[in-house]
Structures are given as C-alpha cells and as structure tokens.
Design an enzyme around this catalytic site. Structure first.
Site, PDB file in Angstrom:
ATOM      1  N   ARG A 269     -63.207  87.782 -41.837  1.00 44.43           N
ATOM      2  CA  ARG A 269     -61.820  87.833 -41.367  1.00 44.43           C
ATOM      3  C   ARG A 269     -61.579  86.709 -40.360  1.00 44.43           C
ATOM      4  O   ARG A 269     -62.504  86.239 -39.693  1.00 44.43           O
ATOM      5  CB  ARG A 269     -61.465  89.181 -40.735  1.00 44.43           C
TER       6      ARG A 269
ATOM      7  N   TYR B  25     -68.001  90.240 -22.783  1.00 43.46           N
ATOM      8  CA  TYR B  25     -67.036  91.072 -23.513  1.00 43.46           C
ATOM      9  C   TYR B  25     -66.926  92.445 -22.832  1.00 43.46           C
ATOM     10  O   TYR B  25     -65.830  92.933 -22.551  1.00 43.46           O
ATOM     11  CB  TYR B  25     -67.512  91.225 -24.952  1.00 43.46           C
TER      12      TYR B  25
ATOM     13  N   ASP C 106     -62.051  93.892 -36.459  1.00 43.01           N
ATOM     14  CA  ASP C 106     -62.772  93.116 -37.474  1.00 43.01           C
ATOM     15  C   ASP C 106     -63.050  93.970 -38.707  1.00 43.01           C
ATOM     16  O   ASP C 106     -62.766  93.571 -39.842  1.00 43.01           O
ATOM     17  CB  ASP C 106     -64.100  92.595 -36.900  1.00 43.01           C
TER      18      ASP C 106
ATOM     19  N   GLY D 261     -67.514  83.235 -35.856  1.00 40.44           N
ATOM     20  CA  GLY D 261     -66.215  83.804 -35.506  1.00 40.44           C
ATOM     21  C   GLY D 261     -65.429  84.264 -36.714  1.00 40.44           C
ATOM     22  O   GLY D 261     -64.260  84.617 -36.605  1.00 40.44           O
TER      23      GLY D 261
ATOM     24  N   ASP E 267     -57.399  94.827 -29.087  1.00 37.90           N
ATOM     25  CA  ASP E 267     -57.657  96.016 -29.939  1.00 37.90           C
ATOM     26  C   ASP E 267     -58.217  97.177 -29.136  1.00 37.90           C
ATOM     27  O   ASP E 267     -57.764  98.320 -29.278  1.00 37.90           O
ATOM     28  CB  ASP E 267     -58.522  95.677 -31.168  1.00 37.90           C
TER      29      ASP E 267
ATOM     30  N   SER F 105     -66.560  86.829 -38.448  1.00 38.97           N
ATOM     31  CA  SER F 105     -67.023  88.219 -38.582  1.00 38.97           C
ATOM     32  C   SER F 105     -68.033  88.422 -39.691  1.00 38.97           C
ATOM     33  O   SER F 105     -67.932  89.366 -40.483  1.00 38.97           O
ATOM     34  CB  SER F 105     -65.834  89.169 -38.783  1.00 38.97           C
TER      35      SER F 105
ATOM     36  N   HIS G   9     -58.569  90.291 -27.831  1.00 41.33           N
ATOM     37  CA  HIS G   9     -58.847  91.165 -26.682  1.00 41.33           C
ATOM     38  C   HIS G   9     -57.670  92.105 -26.424  1.00 41.33           C
ATOM     39  O   HIS G   9     -57.280  92.329 -25.279  1.00 41.33           O
ATOM     40  CB  HIS G   9     -59.219  90.333 -25.445  1.00 41.33           C
TER      41      HIS G   9
ATOM     42  N   GLY H 217     -72.275  83.648 -37.766  1.00 41.26           N
ATOM     43  CA  GLY H 217     -72.139  83.549 -36.312  1.00 41.26           C
ATOM     44  C   GLY H 217     -71.086  82.557 -35.863  1.00 41.26           C
ATOM     45  O   GLY H 217     -71.245  81.887 -34.840  1.00 41.26           O
TER      46      GLY H 217
HETATM   47  C1  GLA Z   1     -64.642  90.719 -31.315  1.00 43.19           C
HETATM   48  C2  GLA Z   1     -64.574  92.249 -31.457  1.00 43.19           C
HETATM   49  C3  GLA Z   1     -63.167  92.706 -31.832  1.00 43.19           C
HETATM   50  C4  GLA Z   1     -62.112  92.104 -30.886  1.00 43.19           C
HETATM   51  C5  GLA Z   1     -62.339  90.598 -30.727  1.00 43.19           C
HETATM   52  C6  GLA Z   1     -61.427  90.004 -29.677  1.00 43.19           C
HETATM   53  O1  GLA Z   1     -64.440  90.095 -32.543  1.00 43.19           O
HETATM   54  O2  GLA Z   1     -65.471  92.690 -32.457  1.00 43.19           O
HETATM   55  O3  GLA Z   1     -63.096  94.121 -31.830  1.00 43.19           O
HETATM   56  O4  GLA Z   1     -62.110  92.771 -29.648  1.00 43.19           O
HETATM   57  O5  GLA Z   1     -63.663  90.273 -30.373  1.00 43.19           O
HETATM   58  O6  GLA Z   1     -60.110  90.139 -30.071  1.00 43.19           O
END
Ligand code: GLA
Length: 339
Positions: A16, A201, A152, A108, A25, A110, A23, A106
């Site tokens: 995805r 995070y 994600d 971004g 969800d 997912s 930041h 790795g």
């Molecule tokens: C990561 C987390 C998601 C979300 C993003 C930031 O990908 O797995 O749940 O919080 O960071 O938006």
C-alpha cells in the site's frame, strides 16, 4: 476456518501507499491510502503442525512449530510476521511453501503488512477485510512490539482497483474514491533506510495520547483547545493530527473534482506538518520533497508512512518520469484454492 490439509493455496496481498493522512490512524483520525499493484504471493500446501516457508527474495528459511507462543523471538526476522499471524489465528494446521514479492522491502510500501495478510489468507482466515486487517494489526504488535494502527493492513485487505480509500478510523468506514484519469502517483525512495521507527513511533503515539487525555479526541479538537495545551510538544503533535485530518477530507474533495493542483498542494502541506509539528521527517526526505515539487508537472509530494527515512509519494501529470515506482491502485488481497 482453515482450508483442509492437502489443499494447495495461493494468496496474493498487495502493498500500500498512503497518499495523505499519516500518524492519524491510531488517534481515530482519517487517511487516504491505496493498495498498489506490487504484491506478496504465498504458494503453499496446507497441512502438518509446522509452517515451513522460504522466501525467493530474502535469505533464510522459516521452520515454525505450531501453536506459536513467542512470535517476537523467531528467526529469521521476517518470520516474526508469519509467527505473529499464526499466533493471532491460533493456527494448529501449518503449511509448506514459498513467498515471492515484487514489493521493494522495507521501503514504506508495507511489505510486512502485505506478508501478514498473505499469511492470514493462506492459513484460511476467511473473515471480512476489517476482521483480517484487525488480526494482522494485532499480529504485528506481537511480532515487533510497535503499536501500529490499522491503516496498512486495512488498505491491503480492502483495496479497490482505480480507487484511493478514504478511511475514517473512528468508525472504520472505508469509502473508495475514484482516482482522476490524469493522476499519476510515484513512490521515490530517499535512499535512507527507516531508522528508530519502532521507539520513535511509540513515543509520538504516547505524546498524542497525553494530549487527547487533556482535550479529548484530537481529530475533533478545536484550534483553541490545542493552543491551550501547556506542553509545546503535545501541542505540536495535536496540531498535526487535527490539521492532517482536515487535509485528508480536502484531498478527497480535490480528487472527486479532479483538481490535481489542490490535491498536490495538500500533500506538500502534509509533509510540512509531518516535518515541523510531528517531527518524523529527515533532511534527506525534506530535500527530496523540495526537489520533486520543483519539477514541472509535479503537483506535490510528501513522505509516506511512519517517516524517519523510507519513501516519498508524489502526484504528477501523465508523461512525467520520476526515479521511482509508478503505483496504480489495485484490488485488495485474495486467495485462490487449488490454483
Ligand atoms: C505505520 C503504521 C500505520 C500508520 C503509519 C503512519 O505505517 O503501521 O498504522 O500509523 O505508520 O501513518
């Protein structure tokens, strides 16, 4: 729930990209990701009381006895996501097979959440996209200890071809919004591996939760209430969540009306907020966003995902070539029995 022993399965779970709304969800906010055409595929035969998987891309073989108890200690490290899902599903019937992925790992997009969903479907999880996503989110908590939100996994489970997904994490509503014909999304790697993501995070999430404990749910907080927060860090984090949720709503409207200029400007504003108020950007990401935004035909760009390195997503006109992957909105994960 689990397919019968001896059955062959092929599960395919896309990656995805999040177009806007990072930041948000885990604070009950809004975001707009889409599933992409690159995917993780597991081809396996169901049966036995072990999971045996090899990956075509990553070294190491996984041999996991069921039931799984401690997912976070499994080797090789990618096996922790598999183990997390097996533990979450309380799987007692295993599988033997291979994992293939054309997702950059790795980066971004997912790749880990994609692996989780592929494992869940292969092991016979036949729940709704929301149910599968929730179990895989909890699996990731088990595997990594990182308190990620559900975005994600939900984007991967609920993807719709040609559509971005407007997600409301208060209600868990997912509204597919058709992408304008001219919109081209590109993912460009900063060349910087994501670092410190887990601990930073968790820290950001804790700061948001502290702010919410004082002023209530951040997506609904008034600007005045946010400015009254005495702690400057909490104030900045809250401001990001609140303004980012508003940008998601405006971005969905811009897509609906085909206004790519407005959509791109919202993406760039989102980057500024992630940089200044949420402090999850890096110099390299900032430079890359500035460089992309300076190109003719690029409407906007932003870091995507958790931040601290990794990738940028850009919105461009057709005919523009950027040094990355052009991503198309694809359908969500699926499983084929006896392929
Ligand atoms: C990561 C987390 C998601 C979300 C993003 C930031 O990908 O797995 O749940 O919080 O960071 O938006």
């Amino acid at each position: 729930m689990a397919p019968r022993p001896g059955v062959r399965v092929r599960s395919i779970a896309p990656g995805r990209v999040n177009l806007i709304g990072d930041h948000t969800d885990y604070m009950g906010g809004r975001a707009m990701p889409m599933a992409v055409q690159m995917a993780t595929t597991i081809t396996a035969t169901i049966g036995g009381d072990r999971i045996e998987l090899i990956s075509a891309q990553v070294p190491g073989a996984l041999g996991l006895d069921l039931p799984v108890t401690a997912a976070a200690e499994v080797e090789p490290p990618w096996g922790r996501y598999v183990a997390g899902v097996a533990a979450e599903l309380a799987a007692e019937v295993g599988m033997v097979g291979t994992i293939e992925s054309d997702l950059p790992l790795g980066s971004g997009l997912s790749s880990s959440a994609s692996l989780e969903v592929a494992v869940a479907l292969a092991l016979g999880d036949d729940g709704s996209p929301h149910e599968v996503a929730r179990r895989c989110q909890l699996a990731e908590h088990r595997a990594t200890g990182m308190p990620c939100g559900i975005m994600d996994q939900l984007a991967i489970a609920a993807g719709v071809q040609g559509h971005a997904l407007l997600m409301d994490f208060e209600t868990l509503d997912v509204e597919p919004v058709a992408l304008p014909d001219r919109a081209r999304f590109w993912v460009v790697h900063s060349g910087q591996e994501r670092r410190l993501v887990g601990s930073a995070y968790a820290q950001r999430r804790a700061e948001c939760e502290q702010a919410a404990a004082t002023i209530g749910p951040l997506p609904h907080a008034s600007p005045e209430a946010i400015e009254r927060l005495t702690d400057p860090t909490e104030r900045a984090r809250a401001r990001h969540v609140r303004t980012e949720c508003d940008r998601v709503t405006a971005f969905a409207d811009a897509l609906r009306s085909g206004d790519l200029v407005a959509a791109g400007a919202l993406m760039t504003a989102s980057h500024a907020s992630l940089r200044d108020d949420f402090e999850v950007s890096t110099t390299r990401l900032d430079e890359l966003v500035a460089q992309l935004c300076g190109r003719k035909g690029v409407h906007g760009a932003r870091l995507t995902g958790a931040g601290f390195g990794g990738c940028v997503v850009a919105l461009a006109e057709p005919g523009i070539e950027l040094a990355g992957w052009q991503v198309h909105a694809s359908d969500g994960a699926r499983v084929e029995i006896d392929p």
